[in-house]
Design an enzyme around this catalytic site. Structure first.
Site, PDB file in Angstrom:
ATOM      1  N   LYS A 126       0.813  -1.219   0.000  1.00  0.00           N
ATOM      2  CA  LYS A 126       0.000   0.000   0.000  1.00  0.00           C
ATOM      3  C   LYS A 126       0.846   1.269   0.000  1.00  0.00           C
ATOM      4  O   LYS A 126       0.399   2.317  -0.480  1.00  0.00           O
ATOM      5  CB  LYS A 126      -0.911   0.002   1.237  1.00  0.00           C
ATOM      6  N   LYS A 162      -8.688   2.210   3.067  1.00  0.00           N
ATOM      7  CA  LYS A 162      -8.335   0.787   3.147  1.00  0.00           C
ATOM      8  C   LYS A 162      -7.248   0.563   4.186  1.00  0.00           C
ATOM      9  O   LYS A 162      -6.419   1.447   4.446  1.00  0.00           O
ATOM     10  CB  LYS A 162      -7.877   0.267   1.778  1.00  0.00           C
ATOM     11  N   ARG A 212      -4.964  -4.815 -13.491  1.00  0.00           N
ATOM     12  CA  ARG A 212      -3.787  -5.491 -12.942  1.00  0.00           C
ATOM     13  C   ARG A 212      -2.794  -5.685 -14.092  1.00  0.00           C
ATOM     14  O   ARG A 212      -3.107  -6.342 -15.081  1.00  0.00           O
ATOM     15  CB  ARG A 212      -4.184  -6.827 -12.332  1.00  0.00           C
ATOM     16  N   ARG A 226     -10.172  -5.764 -14.074  1.00  0.00           N
ATOM     17  CA  ARG A 226     -11.105  -6.385 -13.133  1.00  0.00           C
ATOM     18  C   ARG A 226     -12.255  -5.410 -12.920  1.00  0.00           C
ATOM     19  O   ARG A 226     -12.076  -4.347 -12.325  1.00  0.00           O
ATOM     20  CB  ARG A 226     -10.387  -6.705 -11.821  1.00  0.00           C
ATOM     21  N   ARG A 234     -15.596  -2.743  -4.787  1.00  0.00           N
ATOM     22  CA  ARG A 234     -14.343  -3.464  -5.000  1.00  0.00           C
ATOM     23  C   ARG A 234     -14.367  -4.248  -6.305  1.00  0.00           C
ATOM     24  O   ARG A 234     -15.403  -4.809  -6.679  1.00  0.00           O
ATOM     25  CB  ARG A 234     -14.089  -4.414  -3.828  1.00  0.00           C
ATOM     26  N   ASP A 274      -1.465  -2.274  -9.740  1.00  0.00           N
ATOM     27  CA  ASP A 274      -2.873  -1.962  -9.954  1.00  0.00           C
ATOM     28  C   ASP A 274      -2.988  -0.515 -10.412  1.00  0.00           C
ATOM     29  O   ASP A 274      -2.436   0.397  -9.772  1.00  0.00           O
ATOM     30  CB  ASP A 274      -3.673  -2.178  -8.669  1.00  0.00           C
ATOM     31  N   GLU A 282      -1.550   0.422  -6.279  1.00  0.00           N
ATOM     32  CA  GLU A 282      -0.782  -0.463  -5.405  1.00  0.00           C
ATOM     33  C   GLU A 282       0.283  -1.176  -6.213  1.00  0.00           C
ATOM     34  O   GLU A 282       0.177  -1.300  -7.443  1.00  0.00           O
ATOM     35  CB  GLU A 282      -1.681  -1.528  -4.744  1.00  0.00           C
ATOM     36  N   ASN A 284       1.759  -4.921  -5.890  1.00  0.00           N
ATOM     37  CA  ASN A 284       1.597  -6.202  -5.208  1.00  0.00           C
ATOM     38  C   ASN A 284       2.867  -7.031  -5.363  1.00  0.00           C
ATOM     39  O   ASN A 284       3.265  -7.356  -6.490  1.00  0.00           O
ATOM     40  CB  ASN A 284       0.408  -6.955  -5.794  1.00  0.00           C
TER      41      ASN A 284
END
Length: 317
Positions: A126, A162, A212, A226, A234, A274, A282, A284
């Protein structure tokens, strides 16, 4: 040349054939003749000057009902392995941190790590992106309830809030200034001001989807959009987001070009970024997913690119 490849993962029994990126990587290793071993955090130990784990050497099959056979189950030193994929899902808690420390205790010539354990400890999914403020939406990180409520109030469509250690869409809130529950929501998110949270300007482009982008050695190789359900904020596939084919665009390439030097320096060889509306959300690093979805939509094989890179780096050692 065949190598011994270890995978530090969640229980093998829970991997989903056709969806799980870890299984795709393991299967590709097996296709190339490498020996595949799986182990979990509780199976790690240290004795006699080196770390070890109870490992299962496995034979894999792309069969959702029966996807592996255990060929051998034994305690073995990690130094026996040529490479280790660290693919344990978040949260990055104390047990996760201790596991990353244990796997490094493998003697003077450690295995090749994907991704490097020190990087997994030190790279917050994050927070890492916030080092590039021009790439991200307007963001605050705080546990001050008044400051967070003021930030939410700056935007007509509110902000996304978040937890710092969340994953899979868990704990994500869309807070709006006109919502009479906003103060209560922020109290819940911060545990009454005890925990920091990330608050980011809400991007209307999120209704079109959260992209993504899969990044191997700093290069974007595939993407999937997504798209959230109509009744959801979400977009994570874990909560019902729909995977849609997506192209890598100039914004994605610009973001990856900025991140690539630091990703390589840290040993973050395979990550998933993302992106919403051209903004980085973000990075990941722990167990990035999406390979199976990108492969299915594009007819690609991102797992081959990852294992190509592993074999290249092994040959250079």
């Amino acid at each position: 040349m065949p190598a011994r490849i270890g995978f530090l993962i969640d229980p093998l029994e829970g991997l989903h054939v056709g969806h799980d990126t870890t299984f795709a990587l393991m299967l590709e290793c097996q296709r190339r003749g490498h020996e595949v071993r799986a182990f979990e955090q509780p199976h790690l130990s240290f004795a006699g000057g080196q770390s070890a784990a109870r490992m299962r050497t496995v034979q894999l099959r792309p069969d959702p009902r029966d996807h592996f056979t255990v060929l051998k189950d034994e305690l073995a030193p990690l130094a026996e392995l040529d490479a280790i994929f660290l693919r344990k899902d978040p949260p990055v808690d104390a047990e996760f941190v201790h596991a990353t420390q244990l796997v490094e205790l493998t003697g003077p010539k450690p295995p090749l790590f994907f991704n490097h354990p020190a990087a997994l400890r030190n790279t917050s999914e994050k927070l890492f992106a916030l080092a590039y403020p021009d790439l991200v939406p307007r963001t605050v990180v705080s546990r001050d309830l008044l400051a967070l409520r003021a930030f939410v109030g700056e935007f007509p469509e509110g902000a996304i809030v978040k937890p710092l250690d969340g994953f899979g869409g868990q704990g994500i809130l869309h807070c709006r200034r006109e919502d009479r529950n906003v103060a209560s929501l922020l109290e819940l998110a911060t545990r009454a001001g005890r925990d920091h949270v990330v608050a980011q300007e809400y991007l209307p482009a999120s209704r079109d989807g959260d992209k993504r982008v899969l990044v191997v050695d700093g290069e974007p190789l595939g993407a999937v959009l997504r798209v959230p359900r109509d009744d959801e904020t979400r977009a994570n596939m874990a909560v019902g987001g729909k995977p849609v084919r997506a192209a890598i665009d100039e914004a994605d390439r610009r973001i990856c070009a900025r991140l690539a030097p630091e990703l390589r320096r840290r040993g973050l060889w395979f990550v998933g970024i993302d992106v919403i509306g051209g903004k980085l959300i973000e990075v990941n690093v722990t167990s990035p997913t999406g390979i199976c979805e990108v492969d299915a939509l594009d007819g690609s094989s991102i797992e081959r690119d990852v294992i190509d890179l592993m074999e290249k780096k092994l040959a250079e050692r």
